[in-house]
Motif scaffolding. Structure first.
Motif, PDB file in Angstrom:
ATOM      1  N   UNK A   4       0.845  -1.194   0.000  1.00 27.97           N
ATOM      2  CA  UNK A   4       0.000   0.000   0.000  1.00 27.97           C
ATOM      3  C   UNK A   4       0.875   1.236   0.000  1.00 27.97           C
ATOM      4  N   UNK A   5       0.441   2.282  -0.718  1.00 22.63           N
ATOM      5  CA  UNK A   5       1.210   3.511  -0.790  1.00 22.63           C
ATOM      6  C   UNK A   5       0.255   4.708  -0.815  1.00 22.63           C
ATOM      7  N   UNK A   6       0.719   5.874  -0.375  1.00 25.04           N
ATOM      8  CA  UNK A   6      -0.166   7.047  -0.272  1.00 25.04           C
ATOM      9  C   UNK A   6      -0.469   7.665  -1.627  1.00 25.04           C
ATOM     10  N   UNK A   7      -1.692   8.176  -1.779  1.00 21.33           N
ATOM     11  CA  UNK A   7      -2.115   8.900  -2.981  1.00 21.33           C
ATOM     12  C   UNK A   7      -3.184   9.918  -2.578  1.00 21.33           C
ATOM     13  N   UNK A   8      -2.818  10.929  -1.771  1.00 29.28           N
ATOM     14  CA  UNK A   8      -3.828  11.888  -1.303  1.00 29.28           C
ATOM     15  C   UNK A   8      -4.393  12.753  -2.410  1.00 29.28           C
ATOM     16  N   UNK A   9      -3.710  12.847  -3.575  1.00 28.06           N
ATOM     17  CA  UNK A   9      -4.198  13.685  -4.675  1.00 28.06           C
ATOM     18  C   UNK A   9      -5.577  13.234  -5.142  1.00 28.06           C
ATOM     19  N   UNK A  10      -5.866  11.931  -5.035  1.00 31.53           N
ATOM     20  CA  UNK A  10      -7.150  11.417  -5.509  1.00 31.53           C
ATOM     21  C   UNK A  10      -8.316  12.007  -4.724  1.00 31.53           C
ATOM     22  N   UNK A  11      -8.072  12.396  -3.467  1.00 28.52           N
ATOM     23  CA  UNK A  11      -9.163  12.896  -2.623  1.00 28.52           C
ATOM     24  C   UNK A  11      -9.255  14.423  -2.585  1.00 28.52           C
ATOM     25  N   UNK A  12      -8.196  15.115  -2.941  1.00 30.62           N
ATOM     26  CA  UNK A  12      -8.163  16.570  -2.744  1.00 30.62           C
ATOM     27  C   UNK A  12      -9.267  17.340  -3.452  1.00 30.62           C
ATOM     28  N   UNK A  13      -9.672  16.992  -4.681  1.00 36.80           N
ATOM     29  CA  UNK A  13     -10.725  17.792  -5.328  1.00 36.80           C
ATOM     30  C   UNK A  13     -12.025  17.804  -4.545  1.00 36.80           C
ATOM     31  N   UNK A  14     -12.300  16.735  -3.785  1.00 34.13           N
ATOM     32  CA  UNK A  14     -13.595  16.619  -3.118  1.00 34.13           C
ATOM     33  C   UNK A  14     -13.665  17.421  -1.824  1.00 34.13           C
ATOM     34  N   UNK A  15     -12.548  18.026  -1.436  1.00 32.07           N
ATOM     35  CA  UNK A  15     -12.597  18.976  -0.339  1.00 32.07           C
ATOM     36  C   UNK A  15     -13.443  20.195  -0.707  1.00 32.07           C
ATOM     37  N   UNK A  16     -13.600  20.444  -2.029  1.00 30.96           N
ATOM     38  CA  UNK A  16     -14.415  21.561  -2.496  1.00 30.96           C
ATOM     39  C   UNK A  16     -15.894  21.371  -2.167  1.00 30.96           C
ATOM     40  N   UNK A  17     -16.304  20.137  -1.854  1.00 27.52           N
ATOM     41  CA  UNK A  17     -17.707  19.874  -1.532  1.00 27.52           C
ATOM     42  C   UNK A  17     -18.083  20.307  -0.120  1.00 27.52           C
ATOM     43  N   UNK A  18     -17.085  20.619   0.699  1.00 23.55           N
ATOM     44  CA  UNK A  18     -17.342  21.000   2.082  1.00 23.55           C
ATOM     45  C   UNK A  18     -17.077  22.491   2.275  1.00 23.55           C
ATOM     46  N   UNK A  19     -17.720  23.121   3.271  1.00 23.76           N
ATOM     47  CA  UNK A  19     -17.512  24.555   3.509  1.00 23.76           C
ATOM     48  C   UNK A  19     -16.048  24.887   3.729  1.00 23.76           C
ATOM     49  N   UNK A  20     -15.575  26.015   3.183  1.00 21.38           N
ATOM     50  CA  UNK A  20     -14.143  26.357   3.279  1.00 21.38           C
ATOM     51  C   UNK A  20     -13.655  26.583   4.700  1.00 21.38           C
ATOM     52  N   UNK A  21     -14.563  26.905   5.624  1.00 23.02           N
ATOM     53  CA  UNK A  21     -14.136  27.181   6.999  1.00 23.02           C
ATOM     54  C   UNK A  21     -13.949  25.910   7.825  1.00 23.02           C
ATOM     55  N   UNK A  22     -14.282  24.742   7.265  1.00 24.76           N
ATOM     56  CA  UNK A  22     -14.184  23.482   8.004  1.00 24.76           C
ATOM     57  C   UNK A  22     -12.755  22.945   7.930  1.00 24.76           C
ATOM     58  N   UNK A  23     -12.173  22.607   9.074  1.00 23.30           N
ATOM     59  CA  UNK A  23     -10.854  21.991   9.122  1.00 23.30           C
ATOM     60  C   UNK A  23     -10.956  20.537   8.666  1.00 23.30           C
ATOM     61  N   UNK A  24     -10.060  20.144   7.737  1.00 21.08           N
ATOM     62  CA  UNK A  24     -10.182  18.843   7.097  1.00 21.08           C
ATOM     63  C   UNK A  24      -8.896  18.030   7.196  1.00 21.08           C
ATOM     64  N   UNK A  25      -9.059  16.724   7.146  1.00 16.18           N
ATOM     65  CA  UNK A  25      -7.965  15.790   6.933  1.00 16.18           C
ATOM     66  C   UNK A  25      -8.218  15.102   5.599  1.00 16.18           C
ATOM     67  N   UNK A  26      -7.275  15.232   4.664  1.00 18.25           N
ATOM     68  CA  UNK A  26      -7.416  14.644   3.335  1.00 18.25           C
ATOM     69  C   UNK A  26      -6.425  13.503   3.195  1.00 18.25           C
TER      70      UNK A  26
END
Length: 258
Positions: free
Chosen positions: A153-175
């Motif tokens: 297994x290896x990391x690929x956080x880029x696959x999830x980053x676009x979907x941070x746009x679906x949440x309010x910008x003021x929300x602290x996130x872990x991607x």
């Protein structure tokens, strides 16, 4: 250029034989191999399901490998065909659909450009807005540099980053995102790797719904290119209020060029 969804799917040749897992396999390197001037043709499908509505669109794209320089590959994509379907309470509707397809064809007539690193990581995507870019992003399957075995297994956080746009910008996130080599298979006489994707955009506040991502890809070891990939994106564990399903699939033999 403009086809109905059923007509577009009718000329889409999917894999025929069932994958047969290789019981014993040596460690492999899943490296990308692209040649300048090569053409890669893919069908891109997007399906959005919400309440009693299902919106599906299929796009056929031709990507030309334009340049390879400093471990970066530039692919220029042109839309070849477009089909769409809308289901309301399980029944197809054509109201305004033909006009919408014609408008979309004109809007998407400009080529797009994808820049991929040699490990498949997406460096840049130009010529497409946020929603248009989502299916194209599936072509960027990040791979390990070293030889790996099933279970790696290896990391690929880029696959999830676009979907941070679906949440309010003021929300602290872990991607976060990960790829896992599940195994090697023989498919239609070729050896392919099955790679699964898991990702999430998780608010630090557990009371706020997050975005959950899952999917799988098939990778052709001989050609060093992506055969197919699917991704399911939900806004919470129950798939409410909607489910986005994305897929890309080669329209021709991975070894062919034109």
């Amino acid at each position: 250029m403009l086809l109905s969804l059923l007509g577009l799917l009718g000329c889409w040749e999917r894999q025929g034989a069932e994958p047969q897992i290789l019981a014993q396999a040596d460690p492999v390197v899943l490296g990308w191999r692209l040649v300048p001037g090569e053409h890669l043709r893919y069908a891109l499908t997007s399906t959005w399901t919400s309440a009693e509505q299902v919106h599906t669109r299929v796009e056929h794209w031709d990507y030309t490998v334009s340049t390879i320089d400093s471990d970066l590959s530039l692919l220029r994509g042109r839309l070849e065909a477009l089909g769409a379907e809308v289901l309301l309470e399980g029944q197809p509707t054509t109201l305004g659909l033909e006009e919408a397809r014609e408008s979309e064809k004109q809007r998407m007539s400009r080529p797009i450009e994808l820049t991929l690193a040699m490990d498949g990581r997406l460096v840049a995507l130009e010529g497409a807005g946020w929603s248009d870019a989502l299916p194209h992003r599936l072509l960027a399957l990040r791979l390990e540099h070293e030889a790996i075995e099933p279970g790696a297994r290896w990391p690929d956080p880029v696959i999830a980053r676009p979907y941070a746009e679906l949440l309010p910008p003021q929300v602290d996130l872990v991607v976060e995102g990960y790829e896992t080599l599940e195994g090697l298979y023989q498919v239609d006489g070729r050896i392919q790797a099955r790679v699964t994707t898991r990702g999430a955009v998780r608010p630090v506040d557990p009371t706020i719904p997050g975005v959950w991502i899952s999917g799988e890809a098939w990778w052709d070891l001989q050609s060093g290119q992506l055969t197919s990939r699917t991704l399911r994106v939900t806004l919470d564990d129950e798939g409410e209020p909607g489910l986005l399903e994305l897929s890309v699939e080669r329209l021709e033999s991975p070894a062919s060029t034109r």
